[in-house]
Design an enzyme around this catalytic site. Structure first.
Site, PDB file in Angstrom:
ATOM      1  N   THR B  52       0.860  -1.191   0.000  1.00 35.77           N
ATOM      2  CA  THR B  52       0.000   0.000   0.000  1.00 35.77           C
ATOM      3  C   THR B  52       0.891   1.234   0.000  1.00 35.77           C
ATOM      4  O   THR B  52       1.739   1.402   0.876  1.00 35.77           O
ATOM      5  CB  THR B  52      -0.909   0.008   1.239  1.00 35.77           C
ATOM      6  OG1 THR B  52      -0.101  -0.160   2.401  1.00 35.77           O
ATOM      7  CG2 THR B  52      -1.920  -1.110   1.164  1.00 35.77           C
ATOM      8  N   GLU B  99      17.214   9.527  14.991  1.00 33.55           N
ATOM      9  CA  GLU B  99      17.430   8.322  14.183  1.00 33.55           C
ATOM     10  C   GLU B  99      16.118   7.661  13.783  1.00 33.55           C
ATOM     11  O   GLU B  99      16.105   6.518  13.341  1.00 33.55           O
ATOM     12  CB  GLU B  99      18.318   7.332  14.953  1.00 33.55           C
ATOM     13  CG  GLU B  99      19.726   7.854  15.201  1.00 33.55           C
ATOM     14  CD  GLU B  99      20.689   6.802  15.747  1.00 33.55           C
ATOM     15  OE1 GLU B  99      20.241   5.702  16.138  1.00 33.55           O
ATOM     16  OE2 GLU B  99      21.898   7.094  15.798  1.00 33.55           O
ATOM     17  N   ARG B 149      14.315   5.197  17.597  1.00 34.27           N
ATOM     18  CA  ARG B 149      14.340   4.809  16.175  1.00 34.27           C
ATOM     19  C   ARG B 149      12.958   4.591  15.566  1.00 34.27           C
ATOM     20  O   ARG B 149      12.856   4.165  14.427  1.00 34.27           O
ATOM     21  CB  ARG B 149      15.231   3.577  16.007  1.00 34.27           C
ATOM     22  CG  ARG B 149      16.652   3.851  16.453  1.00 34.27           C
ATOM     23  CD  ARG B 149      17.660   2.840  16.004  1.00 34.27           C
ATOM     24  NE  ARG B 149      18.994   3.248  16.403  1.00 34.27           N
ATOM     25  CZ  ARG B 149      19.626   2.876  17.517  1.00 34.27           C
ATOM     26  NH1 ARG B 149      19.042   2.044  18.355  1.00 34.27           N
ATOM     27  NH2 ARG B 149      20.830   3.324  17.790  1.00 34.27           N
ATOM     28  N   HIS B 211       8.989  -6.273  21.275  1.00 33.65           N
ATOM     29  CA  HIS B 211      10.069  -5.284  21.456  1.00 33.65           C
ATOM     30  C   HIS B 211      11.221  -5.886  22.229  1.00 33.65           C
ATOM     31  O   HIS B 211      11.048  -6.849  22.970  1.00 33.65           O
ATOM     32  CB  HIS B 211       9.555  -4.027  22.159  1.00 33.65           C
ATOM     33  CG  HIS B 211       9.265  -4.234  23.620  1.00 33.65           C
ATOM     34  ND1 HIS B 211      10.227  -4.088  24.588  1.00 33.65           N
ATOM     35  CD2 HIS B 211       8.124  -4.581  24.269  1.00 33.65           C
ATOM     36  CE1 HIS B 211       9.686  -4.335  25.780  1.00 33.65           C
ATOM     37  NE2 HIS B 211       8.406  -4.640  25.609  1.00 33.65           N
ATOM     38  N   GLU B 217      26.368  -2.671  26.698  1.00 35.44           N
ATOM     39  CA  GLU B 217      27.606  -2.017  27.175  1.00 35.44           C
ATOM     40  C   GLU B 217      27.639  -1.933  28.700  1.00 35.44           C
ATOM     41  O   GLU B 217      28.652  -1.574  29.288  1.00 35.44           O
ATOM     42  CB  GLU B 217      27.747  -0.627  26.560  1.00 35.44           C
ATOM     43  CG  GLU B 217      28.377  -0.637  25.180  1.00 35.44           C
ATOM     44  CD  GLU B 217      27.617  -1.516  24.200  1.00 35.44           C
ATOM     45  OE1 GLU B 217      26.409  -1.284  24.018  1.00 35.44           O
ATOM     46  OE2 GLU B 217      28.221  -2.456  23.662  1.00 35.44           O
ATOM     47  N   ASP B 352      32.848  -6.228  19.548  1.00 37.73           N
ATOM     48  CA  ASP B 352      31.571  -5.510  19.615  1.00 37.73           C
ATOM     49  C   ASP B 352      30.946  -5.383  18.235  1.00 37.73           C
ATOM     50  O   ASP B 352      30.419  -4.340  17.874  1.00 37.73           O
ATOM     51  CB  ASP B 352      31.748  -4.116  20.247  1.00 37.73           C
ATOM     52  CG  ASP B 352      30.408  -3.366  20.378  1.00 37.73           C
ATOM     53  OD1 ASP B 352      29.387  -4.028  20.614  1.00 37.73           O
ATOM     54  OD2 ASP B 352      30.390  -2.139  20.218  1.00 37.73           O
ATOM     55  N   TRP B 537      25.179   7.544   8.479  1.00 38.20           N
ATOM     56  CA  TRP B 537      24.529   7.017   9.685  1.00 38.20           C
ATOM     57  C   TRP B 537      23.002   7.023   9.524  1.00 38.20           C
ATOM     58  O   TRP B 537      22.262   6.937  10.494  1.00 38.20           O
ATOM     59  CB  TRP B 537      24.960   7.838  10.919  1.00 38.20           C
ATOM     60  CG  TRP B 537      24.990   7.060  12.183  1.00 38.20           C
ATOM     61  CD1 TRP B 537      24.114   7.158  13.222  1.00 38.20           C
ATOM     62  CD2 TRP B 537      25.934   6.052  12.575  1.00 38.20           C
ATOM     63  NE1 TRP B 537      24.454   6.281  14.230  1.00 38.20           N
ATOM     64  CE2 TRP B 537      25.573   5.594  13.858  1.00 38.20           C
ATOM     65  CE3 TRP B 537      27.053   5.487  11.960  1.00 38.20           C
ATOM     66  CZ2 TRP B 537      26.285   4.602  14.543  1.00 38.20           C
ATOM     67  CZ3 TRP B 537      27.770   4.509  12.632  1.00 38.20           C
ATOM     68  CH2 TRP B 537      27.376   4.072  13.906  1.00 38.20           C
TER      69      TRP B 537
END
Lengths: 635, 635
Positions: B52, B99, B149, B211, B217, B352, B537
């Site tokens: 759509t 972001e 985000r 979610h 970290e 990482d 980014w």
């Protein structure tokens, strides 16, 4: 609240980031900011700014503040096709009111921002060339938001005022500080938000940097300064409370007007009542300059405190105490800073009407076809003043030129309640009885509330109007609103608000607040009014392309037909627009530049209006608009 | 610093304003914000979102995350004429990284912003319909800026994660909170930046809100959650460290994989080494969904700590300890949250590299013409993974599908140093010796520094790639950079960074960092690369109009020819663009929407890159672009 939260978040963010930074070996930036060297700005460039379409090197788009451009590429036929070319974000998690006017010179845009910041941007791409941010102490006292209204250019320097009562000169190619002068005690309320101006003393040939001070709400004595632009050294200082002492070359020069200050009342012992020591009158906007008579012209601020009874005789007599030289237009000799003329807009101002909006100097065609030299000023008090430039600049030893000083004084907002009009012979308003907020009854802290129109935010406020050399009209960003007003007892305390008055700003009409108003200075006739739902707080620009530009509190930059007021174009910038548009030509194309970012006095002081504008997002960006090549022709 | 300064200034501003407010009688707002009621979002709308063109109701522009649109009105011929239609400022003196990906539905744009904020905007005018701002505690611990985000829509609700480890549901017509659930201890480092997703369990017919969590970290155990979207009630929770216990309907459900967690080393006493308790693997980006096999697919984060030796045998053996289920792609059963498949991108990740970038599900045409069901993932480790969707979703009782689980694994950045390639049979990388940062020598605090390519900011990082159903190519926002890397000793401490590693991000090439890369998933061939001076980014969007859209750190939104990589259009938004573009059609016109506002991990962690990008202004705005009617046709 916001600031605090973001600080702590940043601290949270840093928790990890610090590990990275501490572990890292610092290396030079891989891509340095580009240094762009632009041409020196000469006095002739400033003098000719009104006519040269390729740059904007002075506030007001010229030393007479016409805000008029000969450019016609963007015009009433094609403006509907105008588009955003680029935008620049001021950044730093700092927003609030962006009231600035940009300068444009040799491909570089110089623009100031809230919190005493400045940016140089590549005019073609929006790329940042440098930025400057004043280190502001914690205890500054800007009454009406952390705004800055623009800078000045001369030689290789860019000048701007800072909120800590400073004036700073930056190298315009690098943004590095060349000099910084503090002119007042910011803890007493002195601050600076207005743009400085550049004048050339026609007698000595010396170019001067002229700037004022702000702070009337804290009971400062308003002062105008002349400096050597290259060194920052003060040449003279002129206070605007009658009887205060000026300064020339570092020494006491002369009292302002009568040393006895008869326009300020005495105590029983013959000494001055308290208010005289803290009497306001701050010239916080930008001076214009009459080259022909070599005269600086500047608006002076409200008297302090606002409460009329503290500036009246002990018997309540205000008629004999005008609180000179506040709330009026002042004319000064650039060599010495002596005042040569004054016309008061509001004698013994009881409403914080002030008188600061710049005095636009122009040649007025009268109904009989003759052309006269005039000054135009739209006041918070709702009247549009057309004053006699040759009278007011006359060196006749008499400062007050109230009697016969004006060609005409016309209302530009409806239902003005405090006066019914002006007697041009005496130069005094016909004041309406009972419009001075009465003093508190015995034993009370507050006086009875009365309704006054317009309110102290003004028929117009700081936002500069534009004058079209083509239509002969002035375009005033006006507002229609009213207020409830009452007195309160007050005693001066350094650094505290010195008002003696309380208020609530209120709606005047259900339909609108803002009212962009075109007025004929020769007749006072209102030619058209464009109404806006929200308050208008942006300056105006007018072009030979028959366009008036301004911004709206709900985020639009707009263009209007200068002759009819028809809205022809708008663009939504995302935050309220309360700044001053400019236009220039570059590589054969005409551009419009304006900042977006809501703030200023309305959300802080505006009562009903603050509530209304709560929905407006803050912002902080500069915008450039132009016609796409393909759409430059009409339709 | 900024926050603090602005707080104090605000306090200064208030000094006077308070007088006004205190004196004022509060009255209701004269103009209320308009409430716009928009249509309910149904599962079918989400399922069909890929097709759509009039809306964008799911992150990824569909549950398979193609970020592809059939729209062709804006195309490679006319995109050069595209202009800004409006912009919206997020305000509040809050900026930093934007972001987000916007959702668009029934004339309303739903967009999240930094500091866990959300806005509903009229898609035509940019007018704010409502805004929401989470009240964040002071001690949140986002590793990599205060970003968000994006959100999700279902029925009358808009969902978003908050930085204090919460998930909130807002009434999408008013912005009022309907429910808010806290899913973790934010003082331990749990937080939420990714967009949630909506799936419909094909078995039970239940629609679920899925979610994850962030915080690797800080040594959290990464968890994926399924909730009842209407109430917020948790249905299940799945941890991503092998041997940890999941939850279903409020009760312990099953261990993740082998309860003994053989991929995590033991101490001499047979108990697990410390890292297992804090092992990371957080699924902090958005899950995709394979309707055919009824499977949730999500990327899992890096193991904690970064330092490989804390997750290896006491003898330094890492080869037998993969740190499951970190740095890979996980496949889950929506009814129960059981893991049914896993493919690891970096076994015992020592760099990482994580594995979070969403797994795009697509039908791949192979060179022989056959079409296979595949998952595509571009990893920080520099490899592009094309996995076998039918294998990985198979309910065969075996979680690890490393052997034979991929169609192909291809380098998409140059000079990858840590591995020479992959053995598709075993599904394991051919690791280069000496690329694991060595442990500190005895008595030292830091290990020897080694150079690793790509660095931990990744060949690509969080920013989602796009897949064109037209060209069959993937468009990866990649970066070419390297780093110096060394180990440090570390002990877990709640709320403190748990890395055991130091680093400095460095340039790989003098010419560029960013590299928008078009890759053929069937062959691994890089079809074109567009280089950018600064790091890339922002996410990508591709359209049938043969256009790829993305943003650049120096402020541009750009469009490229999807077949050739030629840059066709750009617009300068004034702050770095690190968000995710979307496109939709409204009243017969195609629009592009994207946020602008620089921040994210690069300026916080980026070493040389942080220095380079210091010149970028912060911002916070949403932009809509479109073709002026007159310029919609080519040329």
């Amino acid at each position: 609240m916001q600031g605090n939260n973001s600080l702590r978040l940043w601290a949270g963010v840093s928790a990890v980031a610090i590990v990275a930074v501490a572990a890292a070996i610092m290396a030079p930036a891989a891509i340095a900011e580009e240094v762009k060297t632009s041409k020196s700005v000469e006095w002739e460039d400033i003098l000719n700014d009104e006519k040269t379409t390729g740059d904007v090197v002075h506030w007001g788009m010229g030393i007479r503040n016409h805000r008029y451009s000969e450019l016609t590429q963007v015009n009433d036929s094609n403006v509907k096709n105008m588009k955003a070319v680029w935008s620049f974000s001021f950044g730093d998690e700092k927003q609030r009111g962006q009231e600035t006017q940009a300068l444009v010179h040799d491909g570089v845009i110089y623009v100031t921002a809230s919190y005493s910041r400045a940016f140089a941007l590549d005019a073609k791409t929006g790329k940042k060339l440098w930025s400057y941010q004043a280190r502001l102490p914690d205890d500054i006292r800007p009454c009406c938001d952390v705004v800055n209204r623009g800078g000045a250019l001369y030689k290789n320097l860019f000048f701007m005022g800072t909120l800590d009562a400073g004036m700073v000169a930056l190298d315009k190619n690098t943004g590095k500080v060349v000099w910084k002068e503090k002119f007042g005690d910011h803890t007493a309320g002195y601050t600076m938000t207005g743009a400085p101006s550049i004048v050339k003393d026609q007698k000595t040939g010396k170019v001067l940097l002229i700037h004022g001070s702000s702070g009337d709400e804290f009971g400062v004595v308003g002062q105008l300064f002349a400096r050597d632009p290259m060194t920052g050294e003060e040449i003279w200082m002129r206070p605007f409370v009658e009887g205060h002492m000026g300064r020339l070359n570092g020494e006491a020069s002369s009292h302002t007007g009568d040393p006895k200050a008869p326009s300020w009342p005495n105590k029983k012992d013959g000494s001055k009542r308290e208010a005289w020591n803290h009497g306001g009158g701050a010239p916080w906007q930008t001076a214009t300059f009459d080259v022909k008579t070599n005269t600086i012209v500047v608006g002076t601020g409200n008297p302090a405190p606002w409460n009329t009874w503290y500036r009246s005789g002990l018997d309540g007599n205000w008629k004999d105490y005008d609180s000179l030289y506040t709330s009026g237009q002042a004319y000064l000799e650039p060599s010495t800073g002596e005042m040569v003329g004054f016309f008061q807009h509001t004698p013994n101002d009881a409403w914080d009407f002030s008188g600061n909006n710049p005095i636009t100097l122009f040649d007025m065609k009268q109904p009989d076809g003759s052309v006269v030299r005039a000054g135009a000023h739209a006041d918070r008090n709702g009247y549009f003043f057309v004053t006699k430039l040759d009278e007011l600049t006359k060196r006749d030893g008499k400062i007050s030129k109230q009697a016969g000083g004006a060609f005409g004084i016309y209302p530009f907002v409806p239902d003005i309640s405090w006066a019914t009009g002006w007697d041009l012979k005496t130069g005094r308003p016909m004041e309406v009885a009972g419009q001075r907020p009465p003093p508190p009854a015995e034993g009370e802290k507050k006086g009875e509330s009365i309704k006054v129109t317009p309110n102290f935010l003004g028929g117009t406020n700081w936002m500069p109007m534009a004058y079209s050399q083509e239509t002969g009209l002035f375009y005033i960003p006006a507002n229609h609103w009213t207020e409830d007003y009452w007195t309160e007892n007050v005693t001066y305390k350094k650094g505290a608000a010195y008002l003696g008055q309380g208020f609530r700003i209120k709606r005047q009409f259900d339909t609108h607040v803002g009212a962009l108003t075109a007025i004929d200075p020769a007749t006072g006739k209102i030619v058209w009014t464009h109404k806006e739902a929200m308050p208008l707080w942006a300056g105006a620009l007018v072009t030979k392309g028959n366009l008036v530009f301004t911004g709206t509190s709900d985020g639009y930059v707009k263009a209007f037909n200068a002759k009819t007021g028809e809205e022809l174009w708008k663009f939504q910038t995302g935050s309220g627009v309360v700044s001053q548009p400019v236009t220039w030509e570059m590589d054969g194309k005409q551009y419009i530049g304006i900042s977006s970012g809501y703030g200023g006095a309305v959300p802080l002081w505006g009562g009903d209006m603050a509530d209304m504008t709560k929905q407006v997002s803050q912002g902080g960006s500069f915008w450039v608009f132009g016609l796409p090549k393909e759409l430059a022709s009409a339709n």
